[in-house]
Structures are given as C-alpha cells and as structure tokens.
Motif scaffolding. Structure first.
Motif, short mmCIF file in Angstrom:
data_model
loop_
_atom_site.label_atom_id
_atom_site.label_comp_id
_atom_site.label_asym_id
_atom_site.label_seq_id
_atom_site.Cartn_x
_atom_site.Cartn_y
_atom_site.Cartn_z
N TYR A 95 6.24 51.00 44.21
CA TYR A 95 5.99 51.61 43.29
C TYR A 95 4.68 52.49 43.31
O TYR A 95 4.42 53.51 42.98
CB TYR A 95 6.12 50.75 42.04
N GLN A 99 3.96 56.45 43.55
CA GLN A 99 2.99 57.14 42.44
C GLN A 99 1.82 57.89 43.27
O GLN A 99 1.32 58.78 43.11
CB GLN A 99 2.13 56.13 41.59
N GLN A 124 10.46 49.33 33.28
CA GLN A 124 9.36 48.37 33.28
C GLN A 124 8.17 49.07 33.95
O GLN A 124 6.99 48.98 33.36
CB GLN A 124 9.73 46.93 34.09
N PHE A 125 8.10 49.66 35.06
CA PHE A 125 6.87 50.21 35.96
C PHE A 125 6.32 51.37 35.00
O PHE A 125 5.25 51.30 34.80
CB PHE A 125 7.25 50.38 37.01
N SER A 126 7.19 51.96 34.42
CA SER A 126 6.77 53.29 33.46
C SER A 126 6.12 53.06 32.38
O SER A 126 5.40 53.65 32.04
CB SER A 126 7.80 54.30 33.57
N SER A 127 6.40 51.95 31.93
CA SER A 127 5.92 51.42 30.92
C SER A 127 4.57 50.29 30.87
O SER A 127 4.07 49.96 30.11
CB SER A 127 6.89 50.73 29.87
N GLY A 128 4.42 50.25 32.25
CA GLY A 128 2.99 49.64 32.45
C GLY A 128 3.36 48.00 32.48
O GLY A 128 2.47 47.37 32.46
N THR A 129 4.64 47.47 32.64
CA THR A 129 4.98 46.29 32.96
C THR A 129 5.18 46.08 34.33
O THR A 129 6.15 46.56 34.93
CB THR A 129 6.04 45.76 32.15
N TYR A 130 4.01 45.39 35.12
CA TYR A 130 4.26 45.28 36.56
C TYR A 130 4.25 43.76 36.79
O TYR A 130 3.31 42.99 37.32
CB TYR A 130 2.81 45.92 37.15
N GLU A 144 -6.16 44.53 39.33
CA GLU A 144 -5.16 44.66 38.26
C GLU A 144 -5.26 45.81 37.15
O GLU A 144 -4.57 46.83 36.81
CB GLU A 144 -4.97 43.44 37.55
N GLU A 146 -6.75 48.63 37.60
CA GLU A 146 -6.79 49.96 38.18
C GLU A 146 -5.14 50.11 38.77
O GLU A 146 -4.89 51.49 39.20
CB GLU A 146 -7.65 50.22 39.40
N PRO A 148 -1.52 51.73 39.12
CA PRO A 148 -1.18 51.59 40.53
C PRO A 148 -1.95 52.10 41.77
O PRO A 148 -1.62 52.51 42.77
CB PRO A 148 0.29 52.54 40.49
#
Length: 155
Positions: A95, A99, A124-130, A144, A146, A148
C-alpha cells in the motif's frame, strides 16, 4: 496489462535494490507470471495477469531480514515463511508503494486477489486504519506518524 505500468513498477523495484528478471516461467507459479528467487522477482510478461502483484511480492522480499532474503524460495528458508506477521506487513508495504508511485490502490488490491478482501483493504487503508503499522515501524521501515511515507524500503 499495460506495459507502461509494469515498467513503472519495475523501475521502482530496481531503484530500491529488488532485481526483476524477465524470463519464461512454468504455469505452476503461485501467482500468474511471478516467482520469487532470493532478492529477485522473476516475471513472465506473457503470463503476468496483475501488475500490482509485483508490488505485493516485492513487499515479501522487503520485509524479510536481509540475512534471510537469499534463502527465499529455497529449502534453507524457514518452513513457516512468510509468517502471518510477514503477510500483514507485506500487504501494508505494498500500500505504501502504490501511494509512493501515485497509483490507484486497486492496482495491488485487485478483484482477484486477497481472498475477495481487496475492497476491505482499500477501505481500511484509505481511512487511515493500517493494520501491521507497529510491526512495519518496528522493522525500521517507517515512522508510524508519517505513514504511508517510508523511511526506507528494505529491512
């Protein structure tokens, strides 16, 4: 498959010291047209279906300890490689790569991958849940706060 996209991805991988070798592969590869061999990705462009798979497989190389990378796809590699943790961080690494390359996440998380969970990963990734971010940070690849943005691409 857009040849330009494949070349764009290959250029990035080679810039971070993951070698890509174009060759002819058998049909029995785990992913169509791709095989890992140490710190190298073998690709058969005639059989490659999803260019984003290159980034996911590169993620496996990238998150593997440097001393273990030469053993990828050999009998010297631990039998449980990649572990669940490795899988999670390889997904997150890929991911970060899309980006960085300014590609649509669906290039990696395509409809035929990730056991039909691709839309979920994108959401998940688009909403900032990594998920996996603490482990990726622990590996020294990113900060963390900074993500992606990556500090470095290889462990």
């Amino acid at each position: 498959m857009a040849k330009e996209l494949v070349e764009h991805i290959i250029g990035f991988l080679e810039s971070i010291d993951i070698q890509v070798v174009k060759t002819n592969l058998d049909d029995d590869t785990f992913l169509p047209g791709i095989q890992l061999q140490g710190q190298c990705i073998l690709i058969d462009e005639t059989k490659l279906k999803y260019p984003g798979d290159l980034l996911h497989e590169a993620g496996h190389i990238a998150v593997t300890e440097a001393k273990l990378r030469p053993h990828i796809s050999t009998d010297k590699m631990e039998a449980d490689w990649p572990t669940q943790g490795d899988e999670i961080v390889a997904i997150l690494w890929s991911y970060a790569a899309v980006q960085h390359l300014q590609l649509d996440p669906s290039i990696v998380f395509h409809e035929h991958g990730y056991k039909n969970a691709s839309p979920w990963f994108i959401e998940q990734f688009s909403s900032g849940t990594y998920m996996g971010l603490p482990l990726l940070s622990w590996m020294g690849l990113c900060e963390e706060a900074e993500f992606p943005k990556m500090r470095k691409w290889l462990r």
